[in-house]
Design a protein around this motif. Structure first.
Motif, PDB file in Angstrom:
ATOM      1  N   UNK A   1     -30.643   1.983  12.613  1.00  0.00           N
ATOM      2  CA  UNK A   1     -29.324   2.458  13.016  1.00  0.00           C
ATOM      3  C   UNK A   1     -28.324   2.266  11.865  1.00  0.00           C
ATOM      4  N   UNK A   2     -27.629   3.326  11.514  1.00  0.00           N
ATOM      5  CA  UNK A   2     -26.648   3.276  10.438  1.00  0.00           C
ATOM      6  C   UNK A   2     -25.331   2.761  10.993  1.00  0.00           C
ATOM      7  N   UNK A   3     -24.808   1.752  10.326  1.00  0.00           N
ATOM      8  CA  UNK A   3     -23.565   1.132  10.772  1.00  0.00           C
ATOM      9  C   UNK A   3     -22.375   1.777  10.060  1.00  0.00           C
ATOM     10  N   UNK A   4     -21.456   2.332  10.827  1.00  0.00           N
ATOM     11  CA  UNK A   4     -20.207   2.896  10.306  1.00  0.00           C
ATOM     12  C   UNK A   4     -19.079   2.192  11.045  1.00  0.00           C
ATOM     13  N   UNK A   5     -18.007   1.983  10.336  1.00  0.00           N
ATOM     14  CA  UNK A   5     -16.901   1.245  10.929  1.00  0.00           C
ATOM     15  C   UNK A   5     -15.578   1.866  10.521  1.00  0.00           C
ATOM     16  N   UNK A   6     -14.695   2.053  11.483  1.00  0.00           N
ATOM     17  CA  UNK A   6     -13.344   2.517  11.175  1.00  0.00           C
ATOM     18  C   UNK A   6     -12.539   1.311  10.714  1.00  0.00           C
ATOM     19  N   UNK A   7     -11.935   1.441   9.536  1.00  0.00           N
ATOM     20  CA  UNK A   7     -11.131   0.358   8.979  1.00  0.00           C
ATOM     21  C   UNK A   7      -9.786   0.905   8.554  1.00  0.00           C
ATOM     22  N   UNK A   8      -8.860  -0.016   8.331  1.00  0.00           N
ATOM     23  CA  UNK A   8      -7.555   0.327   7.785  1.00  0.00           C
ATOM     24  C   UNK A   8      -7.437  -0.336   6.426  1.00  0.00           C
ATOM     25  N   UNK A   9      -7.034   0.423   5.455  1.00  0.00           N
ATOM     26  CA  UNK A   9      -6.869  -0.094   4.102  1.00  0.00           C
ATOM     27  C   UNK A   9      -5.772  -1.166   4.123  1.00  0.00           C
ATOM     28  N   UNK A  10      -6.066  -2.367   3.617  1.00  0.00           N
ATOM     29  CA  UNK A  10      -5.051  -3.425   3.630  1.00  0.00           C
ATOM     30  C   UNK A  10      -3.873  -3.150   2.691  1.00  0.00           C
ATOM     31  N   UNK A  11      -4.042  -2.206   1.782  1.00  0.00           N
ATOM     32  CA  UNK A  11      -2.981  -1.895   0.816  1.00  0.00           C
ATOM     33  C   UNK A  11      -2.035  -0.821   1.330  1.00  0.00           C
ATOM     34  N   UNK A  12      -2.590   0.292   1.841  1.00  0.00           N
ATOM     35  CA  UNK A  12      -1.735   1.419   2.246  1.00  0.00           C
ATOM     36  C   UNK A  12      -1.764   1.683   3.753  1.00  0.00           C
ATOM     37  N   UNK A  13      -2.606   0.971   4.473  1.00  0.00           N
ATOM     38  CA  UNK A  13      -2.727   1.070   5.950  1.00  0.00           C
ATOM     39  C   UNK A  13      -3.354   2.382   6.429  1.00  0.00           C
ATOM     40  N   UNK A  14      -3.946   3.163   5.527  1.00  0.00           N
ATOM     41  CA  UNK A  14      -4.624   4.404   5.891  1.00  0.00           C
ATOM     42  C   UNK A  14      -5.955   4.077   6.564  1.00  0.00           C
ATOM     43  N   UNK A  15      -6.287   4.808   7.608  1.00  0.00           N
ATOM     44  CA  UNK A  15      -7.569   4.617   8.272  1.00  0.00           C
ATOM     45  C   UNK A  15      -8.657   5.351   7.494  1.00  0.00           C
ATOM     46  N   UNK A  25     -23.285   6.737   0.907  1.00  0.00           N
ATOM     47  CA  UNK A  25     -22.500   7.793   1.550  1.00  0.00           C
ATOM     48  C   UNK A  25     -21.054   7.376   1.818  1.00  0.00           C
ATOM     49  N   UNK A  26     -20.733   6.136   1.510  1.00  0.00           N
ATOM     50  CA  UNK A  26     -19.393   5.623   1.782  1.00  0.00           C
ATOM     51  C   UNK A  26     -18.374   6.240   0.825  1.00  0.00           C
ATOM     52  N   UNK A  27     -17.140   6.330   1.263  1.00  0.00           N
ATOM     53  CA  UNK A  27     -16.067   6.910   0.458  1.00  0.00           C
ATOM     54  C   UNK A  27     -15.835   6.130  -0.830  1.00  0.00           C
ATOM     55  N   UNK A  28     -16.202   4.872  -0.868  1.00  0.00           N
ATOM     56  CA  UNK A  28     -15.983   4.060  -2.065  1.00  0.00           C
ATOM     57  C   UNK A  28     -17.071   4.248  -3.120  1.00  0.00           C
ATOM     58  N   UNK A  47     -10.775  -7.468   1.594  1.00  0.00           N
ATOM     59  CA  UNK A  47     -11.491  -6.498   2.422  1.00  0.00           C
ATOM     60  C   UNK A  47     -11.599  -5.152   1.718  1.00  0.00           C
ATOM     61  N   UNK A  48     -12.320  -4.237   2.327  1.00  0.00           N
ATOM     62  CA  UNK A  48     -12.496  -2.881   1.793  1.00  0.00           C
ATOM     63  C   UNK A  48     -11.154  -2.165   1.668  1.00  0.00           C
ATOM     64  N   UNK A  49     -11.068  -1.328   0.655  1.00  0.00           N
ATOM     65  CA  UNK A  49      -9.893  -0.487   0.432  1.00  0.00           C
ATOM     66  C   UNK A  49     -10.305   0.971   0.527  1.00  0.00           C
ATOM     67  N   UNK A  50      -9.345   1.835   0.766  1.00  0.00           N
ATOM     68  CA  UNK A  50      -9.635   3.268   0.740  1.00  0.00           C
ATOM     69  C   UNK A  50      -9.864   3.686  -0.715  1.00  0.00           C
ATOM     70  N   UNK A  51     -10.522   4.812  -0.913  1.00  0.00           N
ATOM     71  CA  UNK A  51     -10.852   5.288  -2.260  1.00  0.00           C
ATOM     72  C   UNK A  51      -9.594   5.533  -3.091  1.00  0.00           C
ATOM     73  N   UNK A  52      -8.552   6.045  -2.487  1.00  0.00           N
ATOM     74  CA  UNK A  52      -7.304   6.322  -3.217  1.00  0.00           C
ATOM     75  C   UNK A  52      -6.725   5.037  -3.797  1.00  0.00           C
ATOM     76  N   UNK A  53      -6.687   3.982  -3.009  1.00  0.00           N
ATOM     77  CA  UNK A  53      -6.148   2.708  -3.486  1.00  0.00           C
ATOM     78  C   UNK A  53      -7.052   2.083  -4.543  1.00  0.00           C
ATOM     79  N   UNK A  54      -8.361   2.245  -4.387  1.00  0.00           N
ATOM     80  CA  UNK A  54      -9.274   1.717  -5.397  1.00  0.00           C
ATOM     81  C   UNK A  54      -9.020   2.388  -6.748  1.00  0.00           C
ATOM     82  N   UNK A  55      -8.823   3.700  -6.733  1.00  0.00           N
ATOM     83  CA  UNK A  55      -8.531   4.437  -7.968  1.00  0.00           C
ATOM     84  C   UNK A  55      -7.206   3.972  -8.566  1.00  0.00           C
ATOM     85  N   UNK A  56      -6.198   3.797  -7.717  1.00  0.00           N
ATOM     86  CA  UNK A  56      -4.886   3.366  -8.193  1.00  0.00           C
ATOM     87  C   UNK A  56      -4.945   1.963  -8.788  1.00  0.00           C
ATOM     88  N   UNK A  57      -5.699   1.064  -8.154  1.00  0.00           N
ATOM     89  CA  UNK A  57      -5.812  -0.294  -8.664  1.00  0.00           C
ATOM     90  C   UNK A  57      -6.623  -0.345  -9.956  1.00  0.00           C
TER      91      UNK A  57
END
Length: 83
Positions: A1-15, A25-28, A47-57
């Protein structure tokens, strides 16, 4: 079973969908980080960040390193960039 989880980016609060069970296959997975870039980000967030914030950081890390090098070269003549 593939585990997927909805998260919120701790930096920008985007889901975003974290695919820790299928990391290739993850966005990161498109963001390639060197060890020093990863250490920088881990020093700021636990914690995990969204791809946009990872690029910015990643960019922020390199800009900060560049400014530090300029400061070392210019010494007393160095002026911080305006934000």
């Amino acid at each position: 079973m593939i585990k997927h989880e909805e998260k919120y980016c701790p930096r920008c609060k985007t889901e975003f969908e974290c695919k820790v069970g299928s990391i290739q296959l993850c966005q990161c997975s498109d963001i390639k980080l060197e060890n020093k870039e990863l250490e920088y980000i881990r020093g700021l967030y636990e914690n995990c960040l969204c791809a946009k914030c990872m690029k910015e950081l990643k960019t922020e890390f390199h800009n900060q390193n560049f400014q530090n090098k300029l400061k070392d070269i210019l010494g007393v003549f160095y002026r911080s960039p305006k934000k």
